[in-house]
Design a protein around this motif. Structure first.
Motif, PDB file in Angstrom:
ATOM      1  N   SER A 171       8.356  12.538   1.555  1.00 32.68           N
ATOM      2  CA  SER A 171       7.279  11.825   2.242  1.00 32.68           C
ATOM      3  C   SER A 171       6.041  12.689   2.354  1.00 32.68           C
ATOM      4  CB  SER A 171       7.724  11.390   3.639  1.00 32.68           C
ATOM      5  OG  SER A 171       7.952  12.513   4.473  1.00 32.68           O
ATOM      6  N   ARG A 172       4.906  12.020   2.420  1.00 33.65           N
ATOM      7  CA  ARG A 172       3.630  12.585   2.817  1.00 33.65           C
ATOM      8  C   ARG A 172       3.193  11.826   4.066  1.00 33.65           C
ATOM      9  NH1 ARG A 172       2.764  11.393  -2.602  1.00 33.65           N
ATOM     10  NH2 ARG A 172       1.285   9.761  -2.013  1.00 33.65           N
ATOM     11  N   PRO A 173       2.170  12.259   4.748  1.00 36.85           N
ATOM     12  CA  PRO A 173       1.769  11.539   5.957  1.00 36.85           C
ATOM     13  C   PRO A 173       1.483  10.049   5.724  1.00 36.85           C
ATOM     14  CG  PRO A 173       0.733  13.688   5.939  1.00 36.85           C
ATOM     15  CD  PRO A 173       1.429  13.544   4.610  1.00 36.85           C
ATOM     16  N   ASP A 174       1.005   9.706   4.511  1.00 35.62           N
ATOM     17  CA  ASP A 174       0.630   8.304   4.277  1.00 35.62           C
ATOM     18  C   ASP A 174       1.612   7.548   3.383  1.00 35.62           C
ATOM     19  OD1 ASP A 174       0.099   9.647   1.945  1.00 35.62           O
ATOM     20  OD2 ASP A 174      -1.874   8.737   1.621  1.00 35.62           O
ATOM     21  N   THR A 175       2.678   8.202   2.897  1.00 27.81           N
ATOM     22  CA  THR A 175       3.555   7.546   1.918  1.00 27.81           C
ATOM     23  C   THR A 175       4.986   8.053   2.041  1.00 27.81           C
ATOM     24  OG1 THR A 175       1.683   7.532   0.365  1.00 27.81           O
ATOM     25  CG2 THR A 175       3.836   6.944  -0.526  1.00 27.81           C
TER      26      THR A 175
END
Length: 383
Positions: free
Chosen positions: A12-16
């Motif tokens: 994960s990334r903060p937006d995805t």
């Protein structure tokens, strides 16, 4: 199925949120989409949403995501409440999966002349379809996949068609009534009520909405002529897209006016002959040359449109695309009126009376009936 069997890798990334599945494909889920689909924000009984988009944070950020016990558990940077999403649910709702219900996806049958109606399409005896919900579920599934399905042994009574139609969906009333009788009459207001042969067409493109499904019940079949013709409009339209893409494009973007007038009705609607979904898939075919009104075309557009129109018409006349079949007394056919074109060969009512009774079903009710039966028989697929 365990999450280990499905998920190969998750990050994960903060937006995805990203998931690589065991089959090698990868799906991405935006953090805002995930936040918009929390189970806790839906009514537990109805499943309806309790919040509006304006109630959500504009930019929810993922702090961490981990797969555990068949679910992906997410913690947010700015919210104390974590989120949990079933892995099967995420896979089913991934943007790179086929939209809609894959079990009802169309199955094309272009070379219809090579097919046998009794062998290659769904048939059921009415008494068994009425009493056996598993049989009816499979019959409805085939109806939605193929755009056509048959029943035999339907009572040759006035109420027979309504009893059979109730197995598939809800009847839609028109100016013809809930049920209409197709037989020859003097000076018919509609050529269907004559002895003439009818080329492939869809019914009532001048209505809003266009009837979703049509039911035809043979009460008295003619032994000489009057055979039914059917063609897969989706398959023929896709064939046109492949062989003449420019003509296909013209027919998808040109509005065609359709009109019907009788003593007690004045109906008008405009729609393209081939209608596409937002994804560019063929969603509906509207073809009825008997009810096309004068087109509103600039002179420069007339040539390309009529050329494409003629090309499509020639395909619909080609007998290799026709499924020809004689309905017997008590046989009934249900077909998708926005996909499956139908017609008939000519006959002589003076020699052999022919009587077919018909009705229309709302489109959503047929899909609903099929989905409810499937949910009932396969509850594990709808958790």
């Amino acid at each position: 199925m365990s999450d280990v069997a499905i998920v190969k890798r998750l990050w994960s990334r903060p937006d995805t949120l990203s998931i690589e599945w065991a089959d090698g494909t990868t799906s991405e889920f935006a953090s805002l989409w995930l936040r918009d689909n929390l189970r806790e924000d839906r009514d537990p009984h109805s499943g309806q949403r309790l919040i509006d988009i304006a109630d959500l944070p504009e930019n929810p950020r993922i702090r961490s995501a981990v797969a555990r016990n068949g679910a992906v558990n997410i913690e947010w940077e700015s919210e104390p409440r974590p989120a949990s999403f079933g892995i099967e649910w995420l896979r089913a709702h991934a943007s790179n999966r086929s939209p809609g219900r894959p079990e009802f996806a169309p199955r094309f049958w272009l070379e219809a002349a090579d097919l046998d109606a009794a062998r290659d399409f769904a048939w059921g005896r009415f008494p068994e379809a009425e009493s056996n919900r598993s049989l009816r579920a499979r019959w409805l599934e085939r109806l939605l996949q193929d755009g056509i399905a048959f029943l035999s042994n339907v009572p040759s009574s006035e109420a027979g068609i309504l009893e059979a139609a109730a197995l598939a969906g809800r009847v839609s009333e028109t100016n013809y009534g809930r049920v209409f009788d197709v037989r020859s009459v003097p000076q018919p207001e509609n050529l269907a009520y004559s002895d003439l042969g009818l080329g492939l067409h869809t019914d009532n493109p001048y209505r809003e909405p266009v009837p979703g499904f049509q039911v035809l019940h043979a009460l008295v079949a003619s032994p000489d002529g009057g055979e039914s013709l059917f063609g897969d409009g989706f398959a023929i339209a896709e064939h046109l897209r492949t062989t003449a893409p420019d003509a296909f494009a013209v027919l998808t973007r040109t509005p065609v006016p359709f009109r019907y007038r009788s003593q007690d009705a004045e109906l008008y609607a405009e729609r393209p002959l081939i209608q596409l979904s937002c994804c560019g898939e063929v969603r509906a075919v509207h073809y009825n040359s008997r009810s096309i009104a004068p087109l509103h075309l600039a002179a420069r557009d007339a040539g390309p449109f009529y050329s494409a129109y003629r090309r499509f018409a020639a395909l619909l006349r080609d007998s290799q695309f026709h499924l020809q079949f004689r309905l017997r007394d008590g046989d009934l056919v249900v077909f998708d009126n926005q996909r499956t074109l139908h017609g008939r060969t000519a006959f002589s009512s003076a020699r052999h009376p022919r009587h077919v009774r018909g009705c229309y079903l709302t489109r959503d009710s047929v899909y609903s009936e099929a989905a409810v039966l499937r949910r009932e028989l396969h509850p594990e697929a709808h958790t």
